[in-house]
Design an enzyme around this catalytic site. Structure first.
Site, short mmCIF file in Angstrom:
data_model
loop_
_atom_site.label_atom_id
_atom_site.label_comp_id
_atom_site.label_asym_id
_atom_site.label_seq_id
_atom_site.Cartn_x
_atom_site.Cartn_y
_atom_site.Cartn_z
N ASP A 1 30.70 -24.63 75.98
CA ASP A 1 29.32 -24.83 76.43
C ASP A 1 29.28 -24.86 77.95
O ASP A 1 30.09 -25.56 78.58
CB ASP A 1 28.75 -26.16 75.91
CG ASP A 1 28.37 -26.11 74.43
OD1 ASP A 1 28.38 -24.99 73.86
OD2 ASP A 1 28.08 -27.17 73.86
N ASP B 1 34.90 -28.66 71.25
CA ASP B 1 34.54 -27.59 72.17
C ASP B 1 34.97 -27.99 73.57
O ASP B 1 35.55 -29.06 73.77
CB ASP B 1 33.03 -27.31 72.11
CG ASP B 1 32.20 -28.48 72.67
OD1 ASP B 1 32.78 -29.50 73.09
OD2 ASP B 1 30.97 -28.36 72.68
N ASP C 1 33.22 -28.33 77.49
CA ASP C 1 31.93 -28.34 78.16
C ASP C 1 32.11 -28.31 79.68
O ASP C 1 32.94 -29.06 80.21
CB ASP C 1 31.15 -29.61 77.79
CG ASP C 1 31.12 -29.88 76.29
OD1 ASP C 1 30.35 -29.20 75.60
OD2 ASP C 1 31.89 -30.75 75.80
P1 DGT Z 1 33.71 -33.07 71.14
O1 DGT Z 1 33.17 -33.14 69.75
O2 DGT Z 1 35.16 -33.25 71.18
O3 DGT Z 1 33.27 -31.84 71.86
O4 DGT Z 1 33.09 -34.35 71.88
P2 DGT Z 1 32.01 -34.35 73.03
O5 DGT Z 1 31.78 -35.76 73.39
O6 DGT Z 1 32.39 -33.41 74.13
O7 DGT Z 1 30.69 -33.88 72.31
P3 DGT Z 1 29.74 -32.63 72.62
O8 DGT Z 1 30.52 -31.51 73.18
O9 DGT Z 1 28.96 -32.36 71.38
O10 DGT Z 1 28.68 -33.17 73.67
C1 DGT Z 1 29.03 -33.68 74.93
C2 DGT Z 1 27.86 -34.34 75.56
O11 DGT Z 1 26.89 -33.39 75.94
C3 DGT Z 1 27.16 -35.33 74.64
O12 DGT Z 1 27.00 -36.56 75.31
C4 DGT Z 1 25.80 -34.81 74.40
C5 DGT Z 1 25.63 -33.74 75.43
N1 DGT Z 1 25.00 -32.55 74.84
C6 DGT Z 1 25.56 -31.72 73.96
N2 DGT Z 1 24.69 -30.73 73.63
C7 DGT Z 1 23.57 -30.97 74.32
C8 DGT Z 1 22.31 -30.31 74.44
O13 DGT Z 1 22.05 -29.29 73.82
N3 DGT Z 1 21.40 -30.86 75.30
C9 DGT Z 1 21.67 -31.98 76.02
N4 DGT Z 1 20.75 -32.46 76.86
N5 DGT Z 1 22.84 -32.62 75.93
C10 DGT Z 1 23.77 -32.13 75.11
MG MG Z 2 32.53 -31.35 73.80
#
Ligand code: DGT
Ligand code: MG
Length: 377
Positions: A301, A204, A206
């Site tokens: 997000d 995703d 962010d």
């Molecule tokens: P990806 O899978 O390529 O999107 O990898 P990331 O590292 O961007 O993973 P992601 O998008 O699931 O989450 C990014 C960061 O944001 C991760 O350290 C946790 C945090 N995060 C995600 N969802 C939530 C949430 O609902 N609440 C809070 N407090 N933090 C969140």
């Molecule tokens: Mg992400």
């Protein structure tokens, strides 16, 4: 001359937040294998064991060279007997029997398919599997009541399981920033999540939104969302109020600051090819010359934070998830502090510690600063 084992042992902390983990992984074969096992453990309600595998994989990601034997690994933190056995099998036989049989199991294959639906967590997937639902088609005809998120997840399943590129992330960023600034002049947007850590693709995109003047960000999320909606960019969105009061991490704050912190989980309609298509509107039925649909769905997000909390939000949403988790563990265990995406609370002094940058938060926690590109644990 020191042996390899000694060299490694000196430099590996058991806390991932004390290690510099770049995107270069010399042990991808091993970490890929180990990262299959948490799913199995967590499905069996064994979260502790799942976390143990994640920690083990993170230590291997950190190592500066490919592992060729397990001898130098003995004595490293986080590598338990089970993980070492899996590693040993792969080094010796090219594969681990446990990992291979997991991959082949119907249960695991079904879990991958169902868990790949936006809005479907491990628990729901597990319930469906036990009800005999293993693939998408049977799910659609099963009479299971699907949430709005899950229906959107099914509709855009193929797109959402296609990695998002950096160019697409930037294109979404332009659209979001334009919308934010148009509804609130001076609004600031920061790319967070994996792309901030330098990842080339993501599941995703962010973004963190804030405004340099405290309080001006109030009500920003609904305005941005309706702007994006009116421009035809949103295929799905769910805006939630901050759930900080219910969250695991840290003591509750006053409800006034709670109301300001909002999240939006959305699915964007992004035009293909010329990704910076800010001119794009709702008429996405046409095809590109190569016969592809002219747009694709992308998970996005959004988080809005008051500027007083934005350093914590930035740190908390940059990831990786394990890095975040380990920072909170460090804070709790080593410093008697409670870290969240909103604040840092010192339980001995019984007060919140302010910070306006990530560097300050690391310093308050007695940690050496680790830049985002080295938080890929
Ligand atoms: P990806 O899978 O390529 O999107 O990898 P990331 O590292 O961007 O993973 P992601 O998008 O699931 O989450 C990014 C960061 O944001 C991760 O350290 C946790 C945090 N995060 C995600 N969802 C939530 C949430 O609902 N609440 C809070 N407090 N933090 C969140
Ligand atoms: Mg992400």
């Amino acid at each position: 001359q020191r042996s390899e084992a000694e060299v490694v042992m000196i430099s590996v902390s058991s806390y991932a937040c004390q290690r510099r983990t770049s995107l270069i992984n010399h042990n991808a074969v091993l970490t890929d294998a180990l990262s299959l096992l948490p799913h199995n453990a967590e499905l069996n309600e064994d979260e502790g064991r799942g976390l143990a595998f994640r920690r083990a994989a993170a230590v291997l990601k950190f190592l500066p060279e490919p592992v060729t034997t397990t001898t130098p690994l003995r004595g490293l933190p986080c590598l338990g007997e089970h993980s070492l056995r899996v590693i040993e099998d792969i080094l010796q036989d090219g594969a681990s029997r446990e990992v291979e049989s997991t991959k082949r199991s119907e249960r695991f294959k079904a879990l991958k398919v169902l868990n790949g639906i936006f809005g479907v967590g491990v628990k729901t997937a597990d319930r469906w599997i036990r009800a005999g639902i293993r693939y998408l088609q049977p799910l659609q005809g099963s009479g299971e009541t699907l949430s709005r998120a899950q229906r959107a997840g099914l509709r855009y399943y193929d797109d959402l399981n296609q990695p998002v590129s950096r160019a697409e992330a930037d294109a979404v960023g332009e659209i979001v920033e334009k919308a934010a600034v148009s509804v609130l002049p001076g609004a600031r947007m920061t790319l967070i999540g994996g792309f901030r850590r330098g990842k080339l693709t993501g599941h995703d995109v962010d973004f963190l939104l804030t405004h340099p003047e405290e309080g001006r960000e109030e009500g920003l999320m609904p305005k941005v969302v309706s702007r994006l909606e009116s421009e035809g960019f949103l295929l799905y969105q769910k805006t939630t109020r901050n759930s900080y009061l219910e969250s695991e991490d840290g003591p509750a704050r006053s409800s006034s600051s709670m109301d300001r912190f909002q999240k939006c989980f959305s699915i964007f309609k992004l035009s293909r090819g010329e990704e910076g298509g800010a001119e794009q509107t709702g008429n996405g039925e046409s095809l590109t010359p190569s016969g592809q649909e002219a747009w694709r769905a992308v998970r996005v997000d959004l988080v809005v934070s008051p500027v007083s909390q934005s350093a914590f939000a930035l740190l908390g949403w940059t990831g990786s998830k394990l890095f975040e988790r380990e920072m909170r563990r460090w804070a709790r265990r080593e410093k008697a502090m409670s870290l969240s995406s909103h604040a840092l609370y010192d339980t001995r002094q019984r007060r919140y510690l302010r910070a306006s940058s990530e560097e300050e938060i690391f310093a308050l926690l007695g940690l050496e600063f680790i830049p985002p590109s080295e938080r890929n644990a």
